[in-house]
Design a protein around this motif. Structure first.
Motif, mmCIF file in Angstrom:
data_model
loop_
_atom_site.group_PDB
_atom_site.id
_atom_site.type_symbol
_atom_site.label_atom_id
_atom_site.label_comp_id
_atom_site.label_asym_id
_atom_site.label_seq_id
_atom_site.Cartn_x
_atom_site.Cartn_y
_atom_site.Cartn_z
ATOM 1 N N GLY A 131 76.340 37.288 -64.993
ATOM 2 C CA GLY A 131 76.872 35.690 -64.207
ATOM 3 C C GLY A 131 77.290 35.114 -64.803
ATOM 4 N N ALA A 132 76.050 34.741 -65.548
ATOM 5 C CA ALA A 132 75.083 33.630 -64.938
ATOM 6 C C ALA A 132 74.514 33.088 -66.590
ATOM 7 C CB ALA A 132 73.046 33.955 -64.607
ATOM 8 N N PRO A 133 74.015 32.144 -66.404
ATOM 9 C CA PRO A 133 73.671 31.372 -68.070
ATOM 10 C C PRO A 133 72.377 31.320 -67.936
ATOM 11 C CG PRO A 133 72.965 29.829 -65.740
ATOM 12 C CD PRO A 133 74.387 30.783 -65.575
ATOM 13 N N VAL A 134 72.207 31.133 -69.638
ATOM 14 C CA VAL A 134 71.304 30.761 -70.516
ATOM 15 C C VAL A 134 70.328 30.186 -70.924
ATOM 16 C CG1 VAL A 134 69.948 32.378 -72.496
ATOM 17 C CG2 VAL A 134 71.574 33.477 -70.963
ATOM 18 N N ALA B 188 65.650 32.404 -71.794
ATOM 19 C CA ALA B 188 66.019 33.069 -69.464
ATOM 20 C C ALA B 188 67.121 32.546 -69.291
ATOM 21 C CB ALA B 188 64.959 32.169 -68.593
ATOM 22 N N VAL B 189 67.581 34.220 -67.995
ATOM 23 C CA VAL B 189 68.273 33.962 -67.572
ATOM 24 C C VAL B 189 68.616 32.790 -66.503
ATOM 25 C CG1 VAL B 189 70.354 35.540 -66.467
ATOM 26 C CG2 VAL B 189 70.033 36.330 -68.398
ATOM 27 N N ARG B 190 69.162 32.338 -65.752
ATOM 28 C CA ARG B 190 68.686 31.754 -64.554
ATOM 29 C C ARG B 190 69.865 31.868 -63.391
ATOM 30 N NH1 ARG B 190 67.364 25.548 -63.297
ATOM 31 N NH2 ARG B 190 68.115 25.091 -61.844
ATOM 32 N N LEU B 191 69.241 32.253 -62.853
ATOM 33 C CA LEU B 191 70.425 32.934 -61.287
ATOM 34 C C LEU B 191 68.826 32.311 -59.993
ATOM 35 C CD1 LEU B 191 68.694 36.880 -62.729
ATOM 36 C CD2 LEU B 191 71.323 35.516 -62.536
ATOM 37 N N GLY C 277 67.557 32.139 -54.776
ATOM 38 C CA GLY C 277 67.364 33.165 -53.776
ATOM 39 C C GLY C 277 66.966 34.483 -54.107
ATOM 40 N N LEU C 278 67.866 35.122 -55.258
ATOM 41 C CA LEU C 278 67.523 36.373 -55.575
ATOM 42 C C LEU C 278 65.975 36.790 -55.967
ATOM 43 C CD1 LEU C 278 70.153 37.567 -57.061
ATOM 44 C CD2 LEU C 278 69.093 37.504 -58.599
ATOM 45 N N SER C 279 64.681 35.639 -55.731
ATOM 46 C CA SER C 279 63.375 36.144 -56.512
ATOM 47 C C SER C 279 62.364 37.092 -55.346
ATOM 48 C CB SER C 279 62.662 35.045 -56.241
ATOM 49 O OG SER C 279 61.392 35.262 -56.738
ATOM 50 N N PRO C 280 62.734 36.706 -54.308
ATOM 51 C CA PRO C 280 62.470 38.295 -53.544
ATOM 52 C C PRO C 280 62.665 39.559 -53.423
ATOM 53 C CG PRO C 280 63.207 36.212 -52.334
ATOM 54 C CD PRO C 280 63.289 35.935 -53.385
ATOM 55 N N ASP D 122 61.936 25.080 -60.765
ATOM 56 C CA ASP D 122 63.697 23.706 -60.773
ATOM 57 C C ASP D 122 64.120 24.498 -59.697
ATOM 58 O OD1 ASP D 122 64.378 21.611 -61.452
ATOM 59 O OD2 ASP D 122 65.149 22.173 -63.272
ATOM 60 N N GLY D 123 64.049 25.030 -58.910
ATOM 61 C CA GLY D 123 65.317 25.327 -57.708
ATOM 62 C C GLY D 123 66.381 26.391 -57.766
ATOM 63 N N ALA D 124 65.521 27.448 -59.203
ATOM 64 C CA ALA D 124 65.944 28.413 -60.076
ATOM 65 C C ALA D 124 64.991 29.903 -60.241
ATOM 66 C CB ALA D 124 66.911 28.596 -61.091
ATOM 67 N N CYS D 125 65.969 30.933 -59.634
ATOM 68 C CA CYS D 125 65.259 32.468 -60.983
ATOM 69 C C CYS D 125 65.405 32.740 -61.992
ATOM 70 C CB CYS D 125 65.648 32.993 -59.531
ATOM 71 S SG CYS D 125 65.128 35.075 -59.981
ATOM 72 N N LEU D 126 64.462 32.004 -62.601
ATOM 73 C CA LEU D 126 64.951 32.660 -64.382
ATOM 74 C C LEU D 126 63.789 33.660 -63.988
ATOM 75 C CD1 LEU D 126 63.122 29.051 -65.200
ATOM 76 C CD2 LEU D 126 65.178 30.027 -65.112
ATOM 77 N N VAL D 127 64.562 34.167 -65.405
ATOM 78 C CA VAL D 127 64.234 36.118 -66.173
ATOM 79 C C VAL D 127 63.892 36.367 -67.596
ATOM 80 C CG1 VAL D 127 65.283 37.840 -66.093
ATOM 81 C CG2 VAL D 127 65.291 36.709 -63.526
ATOM 82 N N ASP D 128 62.637 35.863 -67.379
ATOM 83 C CA ASP D 128 62.459 35.775 -69.032
ATOM 84 C C ASP D 128 61.889 37.024 -69.643
ATOM 85 O OD1 ASP D 128 60.951 35.464 -71.736
ATOM 86 O OD2 ASP D 128 60.360 33.824 -70.958
#
Length: 459
Positions: free
Chosen positions: A373-376, A397-400, A403-406, A421-427
């Motif tokens: 449920g996150a934008p790309v 990347a999926v922008r989450l 706080g999900l990073s840790p 930039d204040g986001a957790c990016l999953v590439d």
């Protein structure tokens, strides 16, 4: 019974299972085949201590211990899904090995003919297979023929070359190439440790052929050129090509009757030019431009194990191989096997990640984004490991939530995203497509944990 005696009898810590009883559990006896006795005793003590602190009821000690033993491996290193978009990630062990290299590692983990001719029963040369694979991968033609040598890492290759070829003499190098490599190691300090003396020429941004020519003298023992792979200088710049340095070395030999070895460190291990990395130097071009010996790391763009690769004129390489330091820096059987398989096997994960189809990356990212449920968003990956600095690798990347990073880092499997930039990016560039399902499950679990934490704090 006194009140003190009654209190001691009621102390729940008295119900904590004894060490001998826990070590005698069938599951722990069976685990001794893969875990040491000291490690098992440490796990027992750790769980008992948690119970003594009241963090665990005494009745839960056995179950907690069995869970810890089942999940514990003999190494503390954890596999990680690299979702940063950085292909050669030094903190994650640089290059992930190809399937062929992994198979070679397993096959060579026992007794192998690393220095044995099985036909004659006599001792043979070490690393013959890796040497032949290196020569087959490098199409360069050099005077006197090409030869190769493998040592344990890139810094070792530079130390061996400068020690064997320059000794305590003077090495001429451009100031713009005196770089600092990983973990704070500086090139000048590394070379100075060999006994060689550096003669710096030019400036940080501009060095000319005349700078080298003016510095060459009777104390000169060689010319050194290093690719400043960890950074890029733009604007008003100039550097001296290898062909010009070759001409200076040849002129010196004609005048003085002795050669000046030309030592070139290209850094990242690209064997031939890659259109995707137009400014990255390669081993073949450096050799054909006139280098006597060229060095590179095996665990960067080559996509193999940590190793120092030296390719050059046969006479020069043989001189390095005969030096006593070569013995101290030699590669082990596992490195030699994995390096040979990297060169002889199929495409490496590094090559696949560098040349990944952006359209396919977007499809995979959109599938993960839909599940989460996150934008790309568009995202530029990087080569990493000092290779092609500043060269973007177009991707997605999926922008989450940041706080999900840790939670992803400590999850199962462990996932390392990029925080930006204040986001957790999953590439997904460096994530094998076969692991997309595991990655989606890790993201789902982390989102649930984040949601539970927010509800717990009234968020």
């Amino acid at each position: 019974m006194s009140s003190a005696q009654s209190g001691a009898a009621d102390d729940p810590r008295r119900r904590i299972p004894r060490t001998d009883d826990l070590l005698a559990l069938p599951e722990l006896v069976e685990a001794r085949g893969r875990l040491s006795g000291a490690l098992l005793r440490g796990l027992v003590s750790e769980v008992q201590d948690r119970a003594r602190r009241g963090e665990l009821p005494p009745e839960g000690v056995q179950a907690e211990l069995l869970g810890a033993v089942a999940s514990r491996s003999a190494t503390s290193l954890r596999p990680v899904l690299n979702a940063t978009g950085v292909v050669v990630h030094t903190n994650l062990g640089r290059a992930p090995l190809s399937a062929a290299a992994v198979e070679a590692l397993i096959a060579s983990s026992g007794y192998v003919d690393v220095e044995m001719d099985l036909v004659t029963g006599q001792r043979s040369k070490r690393g013959t297979g890796a040497r032949e694979a290196l020569l087959a991968a490098c199409p360069a033609e050099v005077p006197g023929g090409l030869d190769a040598l493998v040592v344990n890492n890139g810094a070792a290759a530079l130390v061996l070359a400068t020690t064997a070829l320059a000794g305590a003499g003077e090495l001429i190098v451009s100031r713009g190439e005196l770089v600092e490599i990983g973990a704070g190691f500086r090139l000048p300090d590394l070379i100075a440790s060999t006994g060689a003396r550096l003669c710096e020429v030019g400036t940080t941004n501009r060095t000319h052929r005349a700078d080298y020519a003016g510095a060459i003298g009777l104390e000169t023992a060689g010319l050194l050129k290093v690719h400043p792979s960890n950074f890029r200088v733009d604007g008003f710049t100039s550097a001296v090509p290898i062909t010009d340095l070759r001409a200076l070395a040849d002129a010196y030999e004609q005048e003085h009757g002795r050669g000046l070895p030309l030592i070139v460190d290209v850094g990242s291990g690209l064997f031939t030019a890659d259109p995707a990395l137009p400014d990255e130097p390669d081993l073949t071009s450096a050799l054909e431009a006139g280098a006597d010996v060229v060095m590179a790391s095996g665990d960067k763009l080559l996509g193999g194990p940590q190793a120092g690769i030296l390719l050059g004129r046969a006479e020069t390489i043989q001189r390095l191989a005969r030096h006593p330091l070569a013995r101290a820096l030699r590669a082990d059987k596992l490195t030699l096997a994995a390096l040979e398989a990297t060169l002889a096997g199929g495409p490496t994960p590094v090559s696949q990640a560098l040349h990944a189809d952006p359209r396919r990356l977007r499809q995979r990212a959109e599938r993960l984004g839909a599940a989460a449920g996150a934008p790309v968003v568009a995202h530029e990956g990087r080569v990493g490991g000092g290779g092609a600095p500043g060269v973007p690798l177009a991707g997605w990347a999926v922008r989450l939530p940041e706080g999900l990073s840790p939670l992803l880092r400590v999850g199962h499997p462990a996932v390392l995203p990029r925080v930006h930039d204040g986001a957790c990016l999953v590439d997904l560039r460096c994530v094998p497509e076969s692991d997309d399902g595991r990655l989606a499950e890790a993201v789902r679990a982390a989102l649930e944990r984040l949601g539970s934490a927010d509800q717990g704090t009234g968020g």
